[in-house]
Design a protein around this motif. Structure first.
Motif, PDB file in Angstrom:
ATOM      1  N   PRO A 121       0.910  -1.313  -0.096  1.00 47.32           N
ATOM      2  CA  PRO A 121      -0.228   0.128   0.012  1.00 47.32           C
ATOM      3  C   PRO A 121       0.811   1.214   0.006  1.00 47.32           C
ATOM      4  O   PRO A 121       2.149   1.419   0.331  1.00 47.32           O
ATOM      5  N   CYS A 122       0.140   2.423  -0.393  1.00 53.11           N
ATOM      6  CA  CYS A 122       1.082   3.555  -0.549  1.00 53.11           C
ATOM      7  C   CYS A 122       1.439   4.127   1.157  1.00 53.11           C
ATOM      8  O   CYS A 122       2.606   4.741   1.074  1.00 53.11           O
ATOM      9  N   GLU A 123       0.720   3.658   2.143  1.00 52.57           N
ATOM     10  CA  GLU A 123       0.966   4.219   3.492  1.00 52.57           C
ATOM     11  C   GLU A 123       1.024   5.491   3.917  1.00 52.57           C
ATOM     12  O   GLU A 123       1.414   6.032   4.850  1.00 52.57           O
ATOM     13  N   HIS A 124       0.140   6.372   2.846  1.00 52.63           N
ATOM     14  CA  HIS A 124       0.079   7.813   3.102  1.00 52.63           C
ATOM     15  C   HIS A 124      -1.577   8.143   2.893  1.00 52.63           C
ATOM     16  O   HIS A 124      -1.509   9.255   3.407  1.00 52.63           O
ATOM     17  N   GLY A 131      -5.425   1.971   9.155  1.00 54.85           N
ATOM     18  CA  GLY A 131      -4.951   0.691   9.283  1.00 54.85           C
ATOM     19  C   GLY A 131      -5.805  -0.595   8.379  1.00 54.85           C
ATOM     20  O   GLY A 131      -5.565  -1.312   8.362  1.00 54.85           O
ATOM     21  N   ARG A 132      -6.592   0.275   7.660  1.00 60.34           N
ATOM     22  CA  ARG A 132      -7.577  -0.582   6.481  1.00 60.34           C
ATOM     23  C   ARG A 132      -6.436  -0.484   5.288  1.00 60.34           C
ATOM     24  O   ARG A 132      -7.140  -0.253   3.965  1.00 60.34           O
ATOM     25  N   TYR A 133      -5.339  -0.899   5.243  1.00 56.94           N
ATOM     26  CA  TYR A 133      -4.471  -0.565   3.975  1.00 56.94           C
ATOM     27  C   TYR A 133      -4.827  -1.665   2.751  1.00 56.94           C
ATOM     28  O   TYR A 133      -4.339  -1.388   1.714  1.00 56.94           O
ATOM     29  N   ASN A 134      -5.691  -2.743   3.253  1.00 59.15           N
ATOM     30  CA  ASN A 134      -6.338  -3.507   1.974  1.00 59.15           C
ATOM     31  C   ASN A 134      -7.061  -2.748   1.229  1.00 59.15           C
ATOM     32  O   ASN A 134      -7.159  -2.928  -0.092  1.00 59.15           O
ATOM     33  N   LEU A 135      -7.339  -1.697   1.638  1.00 59.34           N
ATOM     34  CA  LEU A 135      -8.361  -0.851   0.704  1.00 59.34           C
ATOM     35  C   LEU A 135      -7.848   0.488   0.139  1.00 59.34           C
ATOM     36  O   LEU A 135      -8.293   1.059  -1.065  1.00 59.34           O
ATOM     37  N   CYS A 136      -6.253   0.326   0.117  1.00 57.38           N
ATOM     38  CA  CYS A 136      -5.735   1.613  -0.551  1.00 57.38           C
ATOM     39  C   CYS A 136      -5.957   1.604  -1.860  1.00 57.38           C
ATOM     40  O   CYS A 136      -5.668   0.396  -2.555  1.00 57.38           O
TER      41      CYS A 136
END
Length: 387
Positions: A121-124, A131-136
């Motif tokens: 994920p982009c992490e930004h 914390g829902r990085y699967n939806l990035c």
């Protein structure tokens, strides 16, 4: 368990040359790869090998599982908004051994056995912050155009998304951590309960893992459905306590749902509280909707058509059935590794066919034809891990 490969001195074998902004390595072993082309064909090709950038690790991919999404991309060129617009190396269910670490990588070293979490994920964005990085929306997912996948010998991957494997988890099992993660995210989101009934729709790899996970969760009774009697027979062997139901092509969704519910008894309160829909097929989703008890949950784990026109909207509404969906997974890899290393789940029986890397194209052809009876097909590389 497969014995880990032995590293040799790489400095005498890797000669760096410049290629754009990356360092291209001349390697003593070729780097065969399997690619899906923009015109929906498969292509075997030699892929370049680059030294890892800061924060990356170069991994010798030892095992990759073939996923239904790989077949979808090959046959149709897209899944929803994910479109293959050019040639791309496929594969994302993988494990391997670290060869080199880029600058700043401190938690890994050459020789470490790792599983590859394919989504970066982009992490930004606000979803990553939450914390829902699967939806990035800016995730770089291995094997989805334009991000190179794992059906190749050597691949760089951000070290943060590589997870160490304990010695009692093989590379083959490491490749199964990705579909296990899908199931774990679905099971957690569905909220299975001890002693509550569950139906699993579909006895493919995801459905079978969902079956095992439901059993481990304490759900009971459990029914698994499929069109193919051979897959149901395998499911019964895999989890002997389950009941099976062969979907009747002559019945509509309500008819099949009525027959499935009958397996749970005649009282409404014992009807299945949760349905884990693992096919993504519209008729199966409709059957799942009629199968769940009033106030129950249908968790759609499978990947389906972009648009479904025949969902029983008012039945879902009047029965207050909670129709839920998942997108991949998040925070599942450490607990998934714990499940395998701790003996909570044993998924090794799911591996039905193994192909060497050089025959990866054959693996996809076999996997694409259900008449071949495959469950989980692996592409493996037994080459020495040195460059």
């Amino acid at each position: 368990m497969m014995a880990p490969s032995v590293l040799v001195d790489q400095t005498s074998q890797a000669v760096p040359t410049k290629s754009s902004d990356r360092t291209l390595l001349r390697v003593s072993h070729p780097n065969p790869s399997l690619q899906v082309t923009a015109d929906h064909n498969l292509k075997s090709a030699e892929a370049p090998v680059y030294s890892p950038r800061a924060g990356e690790a170069l991994v010798h991919i030892k095992a990759t599982g073939i996923c239904g999404s790989d077949i979808h991309f090959w046959k149709t060129g897209r899944i929803g908004s994910l479109v293959f617009e050019g040639d791309c190396i496929i594969g994302h269910e993988a494990s391997g051994i670290v060869l080199q670490c880029g600058e700043g990588v401190t938690h890994l070293k050459p020789g470490d056995r790792v599983a590859v979490e394919p989504g970066v994920p982009c992490e930004h964005c606000f979803l990553c912050d939450d914390g829902r990085y699967n939806l990035c929306e800016d995730v770089q997912f291995a094997g989805v155009y334009p991000y190179e996948g794992t059906i190749q010998r050597y691949k760089n991957h951000p070290a943060k998304w590589l997870h160490k494997l304990p010695e009692n988890v093989s590379f083959a099992e490491g490749a199964l951590l990705e579909p296990l993660s899908v199931v774990m995210h679905g099971v957690k989101s569905a909220g299975l309960s001890l002693g509550r009934g569950v139906v699993v729709c579909g006895a493919g790899p995801i459905g079978l893992i969902a079956l095992a996970a439901a059993r481990a969760s304490g759900a009971n009774p459990i029914v698994i459905t499929d069109l193919e009697p051979a897959r149901l027979a395998f499911a019964k062997e895999f989890v002997p306590s389950c009941m099976t139901y062969q979907v009747d092509r002559t019945k509509d969704a309500q008819g099949n749902a009525e027959a499935i519910r009958a397996l749970f008894g005649s009282h409404e309160y014992v009807a299945p509280e949760t349905v884990l829909e693992c096919t993504g097929v519209e008729s199966s989703v409709c059957t799942a909707a009629y199968t769940a008890r009033r106030g129950g949950t249908v968790m759609v784990i499978g990947v389906g058509k972009a648009i479904m026109n025949n969902l029983p909207f008012m039945h879902l509404s009047l029965a207050e059935i909670d129709l839920r969906f998942i997108n991949r997974y998040r925070d599942t890899w450490p607990p998934a590794i714990s499940c395998l290393s701790g003996g909570i789940l044993d998924l090794r029986k799911l591996v039905s066919h193994v192909f060497p890397l050089e025959k990866a194209e054959e693996a996809l052809h076999l996997c694409a034809d259900t008449r071949n009876g495959s469950i989980k097909v692996l592409v493996v590389d037994e080459q020495d891990a040195s460059l």
